[in-house]
Design a protein around this motif. Structure first.
Motif, PDB file in Angstrom:
ATOM      1  N   ASP A  28     -10.971  13.182 -16.816  1.00 31.43           N
ATOM      2  CA  ASP A  28     -10.356  13.752 -15.635  1.00 31.43           C
ATOM      3  C   ASP A  28     -10.448  12.721 -14.394  1.00 31.43           C
ATOM      4  O   ASP A  28     -10.425  12.980 -13.382  1.00 31.43           O
ATOM      5  CB  ASP A  28     -10.765  15.051 -15.205  1.00 31.43           C
ATOM      6  CG  ASP A  28     -10.409  16.161 -16.274  1.00 31.43           C
ATOM      7  OD1 ASP A  28      -9.303  15.906 -16.735  1.00 31.43           O
ATOM      8  OD2 ASP A  28     -11.136  17.126 -16.454  1.00 31.43           O
ATOM      9  N   GLY A  29     -10.884  11.542 -14.856  1.00 31.78           N
ATOM     10  CA  GLY A  29     -11.362  10.517 -13.802  1.00 31.78           C
ATOM     11  C   GLY A  29     -10.152   9.679 -13.488  1.00 31.78           C
ATOM     12  O   GLY A  29      -9.110   9.573 -13.909  1.00 31.78           O
ATOM     13  N   ALA A  30     -10.379   9.156 -12.287  1.00 30.39           N
ATOM     14  CA  ALA A  30      -9.235   8.448 -11.504  1.00 30.39           C
ATOM     15  C   ALA A  30      -9.064   7.030 -12.499  1.00 30.39           C
ATOM     16  O   ALA A  30      -9.967   6.314 -12.826  1.00 30.39           O
ATOM     17  CB  ALA A  30      -9.744   8.012 -10.329  1.00 30.39           C
ATOM     18  N   ASN A  31      -7.758   6.632 -12.370  1.00 23.64           N
ATOM     19  CA  ASN A  31      -7.394   5.642 -12.971  1.00 23.64           C
ATOM     20  C   ASN A  31      -7.949   4.367 -12.046  1.00 23.64           C
ATOM     21  O   ASN A  31      -8.190   4.319 -11.068  1.00 23.64           O
ATOM     22  CB  ASN A  31      -6.014   5.161 -13.101  1.00 23.64           C
ATOM     23  CG  ASN A  31      -5.410   5.824 -14.336  1.00 23.64           C
ATOM     24  OD1 ASN A  31      -6.032   6.322 -15.218  1.00 23.64           O
ATOM     25  ND2 ASN A  31      -3.875   6.047 -14.219  1.00 23.64           N
ATOM     26  N   VAL A  32      -8.428   3.212 -12.840  1.00 22.88           N
ATOM     27  CA  VAL A  32      -9.088   1.905 -12.376  1.00 22.88           C
ATOM     28  C   VAL A  32      -8.379   0.780 -12.570  1.00 22.88           C
ATOM     29  O   VAL A  32      -8.069   0.167 -13.613  1.00 22.88           O
ATOM     30  CB  VAL A  32     -10.373   2.036 -12.833  1.00 22.88           C
ATOM     31  CG1 VAL A  32     -11.184   0.596 -11.871  1.00 22.88           C
ATOM     32  CG2 VAL A  32     -11.415   3.359 -12.209  1.00 22.88           C
ATOM     33  N   GLU A  33      -7.939   0.050 -11.579  1.00 23.84           N
ATOM     34  CA  GLU A  33      -7.439  -1.234 -11.835  1.00 23.84           C
ATOM     35  C   GLU A  33      -8.346  -2.417 -11.279  1.00 23.84           C
ATOM     36  O   GLU A  33      -8.816  -2.124 -10.131  1.00 23.84           O
ATOM     37  CB  GLU A  33      -5.951  -1.515 -10.906  1.00 23.84           C
ATOM     38  CG  GLU A  33      -5.399  -2.886 -10.938  1.00 23.84           C
ATOM     39  CD  GLU A  33      -3.948  -2.660 -10.077  1.00 23.84           C
ATOM     40  OE1 GLU A  33      -3.760  -3.759  -9.511  1.00 23.84           O
ATOM     41  OE2 GLU A  33      -3.526  -1.601  -9.896  1.00 23.84           O
ATOM     42  N   ILE A  34      -8.571  -3.439 -12.122  1.00 17.40           N
ATOM     43  CA  ILE A  34      -9.742  -4.536 -11.667  1.00 17.40           C
ATOM     44  C   ILE A  34      -8.900  -5.540 -11.106  1.00 17.40           C
ATOM     45  O   ILE A  34      -8.009  -6.122 -11.738  1.00 17.40           O
ATOM     46  CB  ILE A  34     -10.472  -4.798 -12.732  1.00 17.40           C
ATOM     47  CG1 ILE A  34     -10.993  -3.649 -13.300  1.00 17.40           C
ATOM     48  CG2 ILE A  34     -11.369  -5.935 -12.698  1.00 17.40           C
ATOM     49  CD1 ILE A  34     -12.158  -3.107 -12.735  1.00 17.40           C
ATOM     50  N   ILE A  35      -9.335  -6.111  -9.815  1.00 14.31           N
ATOM     51  CA  ILE A  35      -9.024  -7.115  -9.160  1.00 14.31           C
ATOM     52  C   ILE A  35      -9.963  -8.224  -9.325  1.00 14.31           C
ATOM     53  O   ILE A  35     -11.031  -8.143  -8.876  1.00 14.31           O
ATOM     54  CB  ILE A  35      -8.400  -6.934  -7.864  1.00 14.31           C
ATOM     55  CG1 ILE A  35      -7.401  -5.698  -7.646  1.00 14.31           C
ATOM     56  CG2 ILE A  35      -8.033  -8.436  -7.166  1.00 14.31           C
ATOM     57  CD1 ILE A  35      -7.016  -5.302  -6.530  1.00 14.31           C
ATOM     58  N   THR A 244      -8.425   2.094  -6.934  1.00 14.63           N
ATOM     59  CA  THR A 244      -7.938   3.285  -7.120  1.00 14.63           C
ATOM     60  C   THR A 244      -6.885   3.773  -6.473  1.00 14.63           C
ATOM     61  O   THR A 244      -7.333   3.656  -4.902  1.00 14.63           O
ATOM     62  CB  THR A 244      -9.038   4.461  -7.222  1.00 14.63           C
ATOM     63  OG1 THR A 244      -9.791   4.540  -5.873  1.00 14.63           O
ATOM     64  CG2 THR A 244     -10.114   4.087  -8.152  1.00 14.63           C
ATOM     65  N   GLY A 245      -5.822   4.332  -6.748  1.00 12.56           N
ATOM     66  CA  GLY A 245      -4.664   4.793  -5.829  1.00 12.56           C
ATOM     67  C   GLY A 245      -4.754   5.984  -5.194  1.00 12.56           C
ATOM     68  O   GLY A 245      -6.044   6.776  -5.174  1.00 12.56           O
ATOM     69  N   ALA A 337       3.173  -0.123  -5.736  1.00 12.52           N
ATOM     70  CA  ALA A 337       2.839   1.074  -5.361  1.00 12.52           C
ATOM     71  C   ALA A 337       1.297   1.703  -5.470  1.00 12.52           C
ATOM     72  O   ALA A 337       0.596   0.952  -6.192  1.00 12.52           O
ATOM     73  CB  ALA A 337       3.737   1.938  -6.375  1.00 12.52           C
ATOM     74  N   PRO A 338       0.894   2.507  -4.685  1.00 10.16           N
ATOM     75  CA  PRO A 338      -0.561   3.009  -4.502  1.00 10.16           C
ATOM     76  C   PRO A 338      -1.156   3.660  -5.479  1.00 10.16           C
ATOM     77  O   PRO A 338      -1.734   4.587  -5.455  1.00 10.16           O
ATOM     78  CB  PRO A 338      -0.604   3.725  -3.212  1.00 10.16           C
ATOM     79  CG  PRO A 338       0.818   4.335  -3.081  1.00 10.16           C
ATOM     80  CD  PRO A 338       1.773   3.418  -3.592  1.00 10.16           C
ATOM     81  N   THR A 339      -0.755   3.326  -7.031  1.00 11.43           N
ATOM     82  CA  THR A 339      -1.249   3.816  -7.962  1.00 11.43           C
ATOM     83  C   THR A 339      -1.949   2.616  -8.952  1.00 11.43           C
ATOM     84  O   THR A 339      -1.333   1.538  -9.243  1.00 11.43           O
ATOM     85  CB  THR A 339       0.094   4.095  -8.824  1.00 11.43           C
ATOM     86  OG1 THR A 339       0.780   5.027  -7.840  1.00 11.43           O
ATOM     87  CG2 THR A 339      -0.442   5.000 -10.119  1.00 11.43           C
TER      88      THR A 339
END
Length: 347
Positions: A28-35, A244-245, A337-339
């Motif tokens: 149930d955690g937020a998706n995470v995008e690594i920059i 995170t979005g 998009a903010p996702t």
């Protein structure tokens, strides 16, 4: 801080489809995008290196945050420290946050300050300003972050301003926090911003987790300075920015190591205006950037004059010249998009 690159990158971003993969490591955690960061030299022959995570082609903005430079810890006897001669800005706010060392600040608004660790200094450029930044002679180690936020159209041609705030370090379950912009952990900063924003330094104790509520209208970025850190179960290395979005209500930061971890959280409502960002200028189209550059080179009153700058190098520049503009017109940045898109990480 200036972007001292002599050939600043331009980013013609296109909309990207949001990621659909679910976070496999935190239920149930937020998706995470690594920059990941790119290294940029700051200064002259003994330039210190900064790690730049915003802007990138992958993502240009997090809320109104449009620039993130992370540097140090640097031994200034080897790097020469920070020595940025007077340089211009338009349409943005600079946010200076130090972990170690001291920096002198002088700007065309007549503001003179010594930036100290744990104290935020926010300079509003408005229609135009110039300033200088130099690490003090007493500084042996320099370590911190420099951030910019873009001003919305209704405020970007307003007056210059300078704000300072020393937030209290507050104990929370699992560590401590200093909130220097916005509201978080029940703490509130009095520093004014022109769009809804948040900024905080968060320390996580070894082996512990900090769980906290966030504004679901905000997108967030977590910059790791030191330690072994997981955000929502995803490993985030030092100098990486984890995104995170929107539509998340809670985040979990875990220190999986045996030493204290230090992170910086930024966030805000997605910024929906098109901007053109080049060197130290933010405008709305290429023509505006051309005007700003010409006015800076011609010593226009738009930017005023900085008094009090003393370089480490007596033969150094007294004023930064603007780089040559690219031959092609600079296009407005279009942010994804903010996702969060977990598949963006490349190890």
């Amino acid at each position: 801080m200036s972007n001292t690159e002599t050939a600043p990158e331009t980013f013609d971003s296109a909309h990207n489809a949001p990621g659909t993969a679910q976070n496999p490591q935190c239920e149930d955690g937020a998706n995470v995008e690594i920059i990941t960061a790119r290294e940029v030299p700051l200064g002259g022959p003994r330039a210190m290196t900064v790690h730049r995570t915003l802007p990138q082609r992958q993502r240009s903005l997090i809320g109104a945050w449009c620039f993130v430079d992370h540097y140090g810890p640097d031994d200034v006897s080897l790097t020469g420290g920070m020595d940025v001669a007077p340089h211009p800005h338009t349409g943005l706010q600079t946010v200076t946050w130090l972990f170690e060392g001291e920096v002198t600040h002088h700007d065309a608004g007549g503001n003179h300050a010594v930036v100290m660790p744990g104290e935020v200094n926010l300079m509003t450029a408005g229609a135009g300003i110039c300033h200088s930044e130099v690490s003090t002679t007493s500084t042996t180690t320099l370590h911190g972050v420099q951030l910019w936020t873009v001003l919305p159209d209704k405020d970007r041609n307003g007056p210059r301003r300078f704000d300072h705030f020393a937030p209290e370090e507050v104990a929370v379950d699992g560590g401590t926090v200093r909130v220097f912009l916005g509201d978080l952990f029940g703490q509130s900063s009095p520093v004014p911003t022109f769009t809804p924003l948040v900024g905080a330094e968060i320390h996580i104790n070894p082996g512990e987790t900090i769980t906290f509520d966030i504004n679901p209208a905000f997108e967030h970025g977590l910059l790791v300075d030191a330690g072994e850190v997981q955000l929502e179960g995803i490993n985030v290395r030092p100098a990486e920015l984890a995104y995170t979005g929107i539509n998340e209500t809670q985040l979990r930061i875990k220190n999986t190591g045996t030493t204290p971890a230090r992170t910086l959280l930024i966030g805000g409502e997605p910024f929906k205006e098109d901007i053109v960002m080049w060197w130290n200028f933010i405008g709305r189209d290429h023509a505006e950037i051309e005007v700003y550059r010409e006015e800076w080179e011609n010593h226009s009153d738009r930017f005023g004059a900085t008094h009090g700058y003393v370089s480490h190098d007596r033969d150094g520049l007294h004023r930064l010249p603007a780089p040559a503009l690219p031959k092609a017109a600079i296009k407005a940045r279009v942010n994804p998009a903010p996702t969060a898109r977990p598949e963006m990480r490349i190890d």
